[in-house]
Every structure is written in C-alpha cells, then in structure tokens.
Design a protein around this motif. Sequence first.
Motif, PDB file in Angstrom:
ATOM      1  N   SER A  69       0.827  -1.208   0.000  1.00 21.86           N
ATOM      2  CA  SER A  69       0.000   0.000   0.000  1.00 21.86           C
ATOM      3  C   SER A  69       0.864   1.262   0.000  1.00 21.86           C
ATOM      4  O   SER A  69       2.032   1.242   0.393  1.00 21.86           O
ATOM      5  CB  SER A  69      -0.934   0.004   1.213  1.00 21.86           C
ATOM      6  OG  SER A  69      -0.191  -0.085   2.413  1.00 21.86           O
ATOM      7  N   ASP A 118      -5.278   5.575  -4.006  1.00 20.09           N
ATOM      8  CA  ASP A 118      -4.481   5.345  -5.222  1.00 20.09           C
ATOM      9  C   ASP A 118      -5.325   4.952  -6.427  1.00 20.09           C
ATOM     10  O   ASP A 118      -4.777   4.616  -7.489  1.00 20.09           O
ATOM     11  CB  ASP A 118      -3.400   4.294  -4.963  1.00 20.09           C
ATOM     12  CG  ASP A 118      -3.964   2.957  -4.500  1.00 20.09           C
ATOM     13  OD1 ASP A 118      -5.204   2.819  -4.459  1.00 20.09           O
ATOM     14  OD2 ASP A 118      -3.168   2.056  -4.167  1.00 20.09           O
ATOM     15  N   ASN A 119      -6.649   4.988  -6.257  1.00 17.38           N
ATOM     16  CA  ASN A 119      -7.544   4.711  -7.382  1.00 17.38           C
ATOM     17  C   ASN A 119      -8.509   5.879  -7.604  1.00 17.38           C
ATOM     18  O   ASN A 119      -9.723   5.714  -7.608  1.00 17.38           O
ATOM     19  CB  ASN A 119      -8.339   3.425  -7.134  1.00 17.38           C
ATOM     20  CG  ASN A 119      -9.233   3.524  -5.909  1.00 17.38           C
ATOM     21  OD1 ASN A 119      -8.888   4.188  -4.930  1.00 17.38           O
ATOM     22  ND2 ASN A 119     -10.389   2.892  -5.951  1.00 17.38           N
ATOM     23  N   HIS A 121     -10.834   8.787  -9.191  1.00 18.47           N
ATOM     24  CA  HIS A 121     -11.581   8.960 -10.436  1.00 18.47           C
ATOM     25  C   HIS A 121     -10.818   9.983 -11.279  1.00 18.47           C
ATOM     26  O   HIS A 121     -10.390  11.019 -10.775  1.00 18.47           O
ATOM     27  CB  HIS A 121     -12.993   9.458 -10.143  1.00 18.47           C
ATOM     28  CG  HIS A 121     -13.836   9.627 -11.360  1.00 18.47           C
ATOM     29  ND1 HIS A 121     -14.072  10.865 -11.929  1.00 18.47           N
ATOM     30  CD2 HIS A 121     -14.477   8.726 -12.140  1.00 18.47           C
ATOM     31  CE1 HIS A 121     -14.839  10.715 -12.995  1.00 18.47           C
ATOM     32  NE2 HIS A 121     -15.104   9.437 -13.152  1.00 18.47           N
ATOM     33  N   LYS A 127      -5.911  13.379 -12.167  1.00 19.36           N
ATOM     34  CA  LYS A 127      -6.512  13.367 -10.837  1.00 19.36           C
ATOM     35  C   LYS A 127      -7.063  14.761 -10.515  1.00 19.36           C
ATOM     36  O   LYS A 127      -6.530  15.773 -10.964  1.00 19.36           O
ATOM     37  CB  LYS A 127      -5.451  12.978  -9.800  1.00 19.36           C
ATOM     38  CG  LYS A 127      -5.932  12.978  -8.354  1.00 19.36           C
ATOM     39  CD  LYS A 127      -4.810  12.615  -7.392  1.00 19.36           C
ATOM     40  CE  LYS A 127      -5.261  12.739  -5.944  1.00 19.36           C
ATOM     41  NZ  LYS A 127      -4.182  12.404  -4.997  1.00 19.36           N
ATOM     42  N   TYR A 159      -2.349  11.050 -14.301  1.00 18.90           N
ATOM     43  CA  TYR A 159      -2.118  10.215 -13.119  1.00 18.90           C
ATOM     44  C   TYR A 159      -1.392   8.930 -13.492  1.00 18.90           C
ATOM     45  O   TYR A 159      -1.680   8.298 -14.520  1.00 18.90           O
ATOM     46  CB  TYR A 159      -3.445   9.869 -12.453  1.00 18.90           C
ATOM     47  CG  TYR A 159      -3.276   9.055 -11.186  1.00 18.90           C
ATOM     48  CD1 TYR A 159      -2.805   9.648 -10.022  1.00 18.90           C
ATOM     49  CD2 TYR A 159      -3.568   7.693 -11.168  1.00 18.90           C
ATOM     50  CE1 TYR A 159      -2.637   8.927  -8.864  1.00 18.90           C
ATOM     51  CE2 TYR A 159      -3.407   6.954 -10.008  1.00 18.90           C
ATOM     52  CZ  TYR A 159      -2.935   7.572  -8.858  1.00 18.90           C
ATOM     53  OH  TYR A 159      -2.764   6.838  -7.712  1.00 18.90           O
ATOM     54  N   ASN A 160      -0.449   8.561 -12.638  1.00 16.55           N
ATOM     55  CA  ASN A 160       0.317   7.327 -12.808  1.00 16.55           C
ATOM     56  C   ASN A 160       0.614   6.802 -11.418  1.00 16.55           C
ATOM     57  O   ASN A 160       1.260   7.484 -10.619  1.00 16.55           O
ATOM     58  CB  ASN A 160       1.606   7.614 -13.580  1.00 16.55           C
ATOM     59  CG  ASN A 160       2.381   6.353 -13.921  1.00 16.55           C
ATOM     60  OD1 ASN A 160       2.192   5.317 -13.294  1.00 16.55           O
ATOM     61  ND2 ASN A 160       3.251   6.452 -14.912  1.00 16.55           N
ATOM     62  N   SER A 161       0.140   5.596 -11.119  1.00 13.61           N
ATOM     63  CA  SER A 161       0.341   5.034  -9.775  1.00 13.61           C
ATOM     64  C   SER A 161       1.679   4.318  -9.640  1.00 13.61           C
ATOM     65  O   SER A 161       1.957   3.707  -8.612  1.00 13.61           O
ATOM     66  CB  SER A 161      -0.796   4.057  -9.440  1.00 13.61           C
ATOM     67  OG  SER A 161      -0.851   3.001 -10.388  1.00 13.61           O
ATOM     68  N   HIS A 172       0.233  13.939  -8.156  1.00 14.77           N
ATOM     69  CA  HIS A 172      -0.515  13.491  -6.985  1.00 14.77           C
ATOM     70  C   HIS A 172      -1.230  14.591  -6.192  1.00 14.77           C
ATOM     71  O   HIS A 172      -2.261  14.317  -5.570  1.00 14.77           O
ATOM     72  CB  HIS A 172       0.423  12.741  -6.033  1.00 14.77           C
ATOM     73  CG  HIS A 172       0.987  11.480  -6.626  1.00 14.77           C
ATOM     74  ND1 HIS A 172       0.224  10.353  -6.813  1.00 14.77           N
ATOM     75  CD2 HIS A 172       2.232  11.194  -7.084  1.00 14.77           C
ATOM     76  CE1 HIS A 172       0.974   9.407  -7.352  1.00 14.77           C
ATOM     77  NE2 HIS A 172       2.192   9.886  -7.523  1.00 14.77           N
ATOM     78  N   ASP A 250     -13.144   8.429  -5.640  1.00 16.52           N
ATOM     79  CA  ASP A 250     -12.355   7.333  -6.204  1.00 16.52           C
ATOM     80  C   ASP A 250     -13.039   6.763  -7.448  1.00 16.52           C
ATOM     81  O   ASP A 250     -14.109   7.224  -7.854  1.00 16.52           O
ATOM     82  CB  ASP A 250     -12.051   6.262  -5.149  1.00 16.52           C
ATOM     83  CG  ASP A 250     -13.281   5.477  -4.692  1.00 16.52           C
ATOM     84  OD1 ASP A 250     -14.290   5.422  -5.425  1.00 16.52           O
ATOM     85  OD2 ASP A 250     -13.228   4.884  -3.590  1.00 16.52           O
ATOM     86  N   ASP A 251     -12.413   5.750  -8.065  1.00 16.73           N
ATOM     87  CA  ASP A 251     -12.941   5.249  -9.334  1.00 16.73           C
ATOM     88  C   ASP A 251     -14.201   4.401  -9.174  1.00 16.73           C
ATOM     89  O   ASP A 251     -14.797   3.975 -10.167  1.00 16.73           O
ATOM     90  CB  ASP A 251     -11.873   4.483 -10.126  1.00 16.73           C
ATOM     91  CG  ASP A 251     -11.307   3.288  -9.373  1.00 16.73           C
ATOM     92  OD1 ASP A 251     -11.852   2.930  -8.302  1.00 16.73           O
ATOM     93  OD2 ASP A 251     -10.328   2.694  -9.859  1.00 16.73           O
ATOM     94  N   ASN A 252     -14.617   4.191  -7.921  1.00 18.88           N
ATOM     95  CA  ASN A 252     -15.925   3.581  -7.666  1.00 18.88           C
ATOM     96  C   ASN A 252     -16.985   4.656  -7.392  1.00 18.88           C
ATOM     97  O   ASN A 252     -18.098   4.330  -6.969  1.00 18.88           O
ATOM     98  CB  ASN A 252     -15.836   2.623  -6.470  1.00 18.88           C
ATOM     99  CG  ASN A 252     -14.913   1.457  -6.748  1.00 18.88           C
ATOM    100  OD1 ASN A 252     -15.029   0.783  -7.767  1.00 18.88           O
ATOM    101  ND2 ASN A 252     -13.970   1.227  -5.834  1.00 18.88           N
TER     102      ASN A 252
END
Length: 346
Positions: A69, A118-119, A121, A127, A159-161, A172, A250-252
């Motif tokens: 994480s 880190d996810n 939307h 981001k 964005y790049n994780s 970020h 987030d992406d959810n």
Amino acid sequence: AVVSTQSTGKDLLVKNIKRYRKELEKENSPFTEKDENCRYMHLDFIPVTYILPADYNIFVEEFRKNPTSTWIMKPNAKARGIGIFLINKLSQLKKWSRDSRQMGHSPKDTYVISRYIDNPHLIGGKKYDLRLYVLVTSYRPLKAYIYDLGFCRFCTVKYNSSVSELDNMFVHLTNVSIQKHGEDYNEKHGGKWTVNNLAMYLEHTHGKEVTDRLFDEINWIIVHSLKAVQGVMASDKHCFECYGYDVIIDDNLKPWLIEVNASPSLTSTTAADRIMKYSLIDDVLKIVCPNGEIPDPRWNKVPSKDSYGQFDLLIDEELAVHEQPDTRSRGVSGRLSRSRPQQQWK
C-alpha cells in the motif's frame, strides 16, 4: 469566527470522527452498521489515518498487513501542500525521521499519515479533487449551508500510480500553489472546473441517478463531519465560520473527506475564480447579516431563501425536528438521499 481547530486541525479532525463513531456505537445507532469486512457502511468517509509519532507502532502493524500500500504524510500545522510526501516502504519513513532530527525539527511536530487513495476517479487521465464551501452559523443547534459554486482542482500531469512517480507532486497533489509551477499549468482556466460542470460530466458518463447519489454522499459526509465536532466546538451566536472542504472521489465514485480548511484561501487565480469568491463573500454576509442589518445574537431563525444567494440550506436541526429527512434541500444537485437510516438529521 467560530473556534475551528477541532474540525480543521488534521489530527483533531481524525480524532473527533473516531470518537464520534464510538459514541454512536454506544448508542447502538444504525449509522454504525458494518459490512462483512467490519467496515462502517455509513461512516467510512475518511481514509485510514494515524497520528505520528504517537501512533507509530499501530501504523507499522497496519502497514505490514498491506505491505504494497501507499501512504501520504502531511504535517499537521502546514497548508498549501507544504511538506507532503508519499511513501510505500517503512524504510522511507525511518529515513524521514532521521533526516528530520538532523535538520533540527522538533520531535513534538506531529504528522498525519493516511492510506493514499491510489484509485482516484480521473477525467482526461488526470486526478482532481473538490473544494466545497460550507457556512456554519450555529453548532448547537447545527445550522449549515453549502455553496453551489464549488470547484474541482486538476493536476497538470496525467495520473500514474507507478512507484517511480511517487515523488512527482504534479501527478498526486491538486493544490494550485503546487500545480501553478508546472510546465502544463493553464493560467486561463487555472486547472479548474466548476462543480456544476463536474455534475454534468458525470451525468453524461454515469447517469443522473449515480451522480445524484454521489452528491448525496458528499452532503452526508459534510453533515456528519460537523456532527462529529458539535459537542466540542465553542458555539457562540455572535460567530460563524465558512469552511473549505476538500473531497476526493475514487474510481468507484465513492467520495472521501481529505481535509477541512478554516479560513480557506480567497486568493484568485483566474477571472472566473475572482468573480466566484467575491460572490461567496457577498452571499456569506447576506446570510449572517440579513438585509444588511447588524446581527442580533437573539436572532436564531433561518434567513429567508431570498437571502441565500448561491447557498443552499444543508441542515438545520431545529427544522429537522418538524420535517421529514427527504424534504431537506440536498445542496449541490438534488435532494438528500433516502438510502440512509431515517433518523439521519435528528
């Protein structure tokens, strides 16, 4: 202004929300219902967060449960993105601790460390976060308004994780004070969207029902973050406070409360920004000084809707006693969700 460090100090905000959850659990409140993973179903709106150095051992235990994480470190007493960095190894935290001592930083300086979202939307691969303005005119009873003209702040770099990009704050951190130094910063629009533009975009890409539910969730978060500090705030009828809420989606399409800012910056970066912030100040004064009159501490009524300007009534506990929860104005784009336990505003 109201004494606001209880809700805007990074460490105190976390402590008060955790205390609020425990108090509701003692009352067997339906708000504290948990899922099969023991996560709050209605009060899971801040990332897992610890206070350093006090919670160091607890943090290490949590980190080792999820060693891949990423976490974000923020100095408790700073703003505008100063001193923020990301880590994904305990060795990085230990190195930071050693370097801090060598640089003469006081061991009393506190940091908050939170699980990094880190996810996020993304829009156009970038981001963003939301800055929403909330006016509180009373804590007991709680009276709050939300401003329609909030905005989104975008990063200038996609964005790049990847671990290799953890140090790239243009990827970020959405703070304008950081992004304005990026090569791709656009001075004309300042890397900002209005919240209404975001709502239209989400309605087009995800549908109106999903979008309305998202903004219901955001209003839910704001109300309960205020309730979490209601008992410890100085509630003086002579006072008011306009907060700047920072929210990440987030992406959810789950919103997360990242920070609450007292006396949010009114510095403008674009012409549209200047107009919006002039309007914000004007509309605040219309509510706290209705009809231009000198405020009377005995006056304890909601001003007429003609005085709201671009504000919407978010919650009034006095009115909530006499009204059904679903008749409340939801603020940003619709009505409050009825999917929550029915006594939500009592």
